[in-house]
Design a protein around this motif. Structure first.
Motif, short mmCIF file in Angstrom:
data_model
loop_
_atom_site.label_atom_id
_atom_site.label_comp_id
_atom_site.label_asym_id
_atom_site.label_seq_id
_atom_site.Cartn_x
_atom_site.Cartn_y
_atom_site.Cartn_z
N TYR A 58 0.82 -1.21 0.00
CA TYR A 58 0.00 0.00 0.00
C TYR A 58 0.86 1.27 0.00
N ILE A 59 1.92 1.26 -0.78
CA ILE A 59 2.79 2.43 -0.87
C ILE A 59 2.05 3.67 -1.36
N PRO A 60 1.20 3.59 -2.40
CA PRO A 60 0.48 4.80 -2.83
C PRO A 60 -0.41 5.37 -1.74
N THR A 77 16.34 -8.09 5.56
CA THR A 77 15.28 -8.51 4.64
C THR A 77 14.14 -7.50 4.60
N THR A 78 13.78 -6.95 5.75
CA THR A 78 12.65 -6.02 5.80
C THR A 78 13.00 -4.69 5.15
N VAL A 79 14.14 -4.12 5.54
CA VAL A 79 14.57 -2.85 4.94
C VAL A 79 14.73 -3.01 3.43
N ARG A 80 15.36 -4.09 3.01
CA ARG A 80 15.61 -4.32 1.58
C ARG A 80 14.30 -4.36 0.79
N ALA A 81 13.28 -5.06 1.30
CA ALA A 81 12.01 -5.18 0.58
C ALA A 81 11.32 -3.82 0.47
N TYR A 82 11.24 -3.08 1.57
CA TYR A 82 10.59 -1.77 1.52
C TYR A 82 11.40 -0.78 0.68
N ASP A 92 8.08 5.98 -11.00
CA ASP A 92 6.87 6.26 -11.77
C ASP A 92 5.65 6.06 -10.87
N PRO A 93 5.34 7.05 -10.03
CA PRO A 93 4.25 6.88 -9.06
C PRO A 93 2.90 6.53 -9.69
N PHE A 110 2.30 -3.25 -7.42
CA PHE A 110 2.89 -4.07 -6.37
C PHE A 110 3.53 -5.31 -6.97
N ASN A 111 4.76 -5.58 -6.56
CA ASN A 111 5.48 -6.78 -7.00
C ASN A 111 5.39 -7.83 -5.90
#
Length: 412
Positions: free
Chosen positions: A236-238, A262-267, A277-278, A283-284
């Motif tokens: 839910y980044i947008p 792992t958490t920092v890398r994913a976010y 490109d907002p 979502f991947n």
């Protein structure tokens, strides 16, 4: 375009360095006193100096928690501790108590102050109050929705930061104010010693007559009915940007270096794709799969879309889900032989098919072709905790890359 801060937990110096290496913009840490995670290893003065210097050399920031709910005797050390933090050069302190806030303003008036989630800020008037007292940032209560955060943003000064938890463990008690641990173990949750008694198995009984009891919730077995699922908002980044949140906070100062990485890398990957490109960001699913390769509970969206219901709890088990073992951290190379120097974290064998992760890199697959002990003798396995091994892999790796492998479940 506006960018948000990615804020990571760091329980010790190693995790601080890993957080920044893997893409965090800032970390929050605890010293040896006044923090809400007394069981974390936390930072000595020497480690804090090294960590702050490491951060500032990279244009990053370090925030220090002073967010316990203090008693009078807790305040006796506070002024000296604040002066020490100022001398070290930390970028901000995180406080929840008005008395502590006053001490900070009087003792180190130029220090940036962030208001902890423990202060239960749930509305714009409360946020504006703290801002008018001199706070730069408010960490919202975890009980707010996107809609409520957006309304708070629209009714507070534009230069006030809004920090919100977007990932990690959720507390079953309002803004973390809980006394179950105090009652069951004598450990004070509001002074950093929570025993996580809410994760235990309980049976709830109702008295239906004198000396006669009936089990409540008897359709749930076992009854971990206080056990919240973990929060995960990577999809839910947008919505995060639209709400006006300025800092994305990851929970977990008690968690491992591998969890932090792992958490920092994913976010970091999700945010960087959004910046490109907002309007067309999608979502991947790989980002979520990466998060699931760290220790976690089932995920939920907490309060962001609606008030949590029964689907936000895991009634069956309080155990973490672990599908992968973190087996080694790359420490460097032996250039004369070309071997990789690895600090072992879990048992590994020659011939293991493994995965390798690195900062700002896609997940790689490799095979351990050869392994040697520190004396250069060939070995077939590395069974000893944190032993240093040298190995040959069939791919190139760099310092601070991490090795992991799937956990094999034996069906007996």
């Amino acid at each position: 375009m506006r960018k948000v801060e990615l804020l990571a937990p760091a329980g010790d110096l190693e995790r601080l360095k890993i957080a920044f290496t893997y893409g965090a913009d800032a970390v929050y840490i605890g010293g040896e006193i006044f923090g809400m995670r007394s069981a974390a290893k936390n930072f000595s003065k020497e480690d804090m100096i090294e960590g702050v210097n490491f951060a500032h050399e990279r244009g990053k920031q370090v925030f220090v928690t002073i967010n316990i709910i203090p008693r009078n005797d807790d305040l006796l050390q506070l002024k000296d501790y604040l002066l020490e933090l100022q001398e070290i050069g930390v970028d901000a302190v995180i406080v929840s108590d008005p008395g502590v806030f006053t001490y900070v303003k009087e003792t180190i008036p130029n220090m940036e102050i962030h208001i902890s989630t423990q202060a239960s800020t749930t509305n714009a008037a409360s946020a504006a109050f703290w801002y008018n007292q001199g706070a730069k940032r408010v960490v919202t209560a975890r009980e707010l929705s996107f809609e409520e955060i957006k309304e708070l943003r629209e009714n507070t000064p534009a230069d006030m930061d809004i920090e919100t938890f977007v990932h990690g463990a959720m507390c079953m008690s309002y803004s973390g104010k809980c006394v179950i641990s105090n009652h069951t173990t004598g450990r004070d949750a509001n002074k950093g010693s929570c025993a996580q008694s809410c994760r235990w198995k309980y049976t709830l009984m109702e008295e239906v007559g004198p000396g006669e009891y009936k089990q409540v919730l008897d359709d749930i077995d076992p009854e971990f009915f206080f056990n919240s699922k973990d929060l995960c908002m990577i999809q839910y980044i947008p919505e995060i940007f639209d709400s006006g949140i300025t800092s994305l906070k990851i929970e977990g100062r008690m968690k491992t270096a591998y969890y932090v990485a792992t958490t920092v890398r994913a976010y970091r990957m999700a945010l960087d794709e959004y910046y490109k490109d907002p309007e067309n960001w999608t979502f991947n699913p790989m980002w979520l799969e990466e998060l699931k390769k760290g220790s976690h509970r089932d995920y939920s969206t907490g309060f962001f879309f609606d008030r949590p219901d029964s689907n936000s709890h895991n009634y069956k088990s309080a155990s973490y889900i672990r599908n992968y073992d973190f087996i080694g951290l790359v420490k460097g190379h032996e250039y004369e032989t070309g071997l990789v120097i690895v600090e072992q974290r879990n048992k590994m064998y020659v011939g293991d098919k493994i995965e390798v992760i690195g900062p700002f890199k896609e997940t790689m697959h490799a095979t351990i072709l050869e392994m040697y002990n520190e004396d250069g003798d060939p070995i077939e396995s590395a069974p000893h905790a944190r032993q240093t091994v040298k190995m040959k892999l069939d791919i190139d790796v760099e310092k601070d890359y991490m090795l992991r492998k799937p956990i094999t479940v034996l069906n007996i």
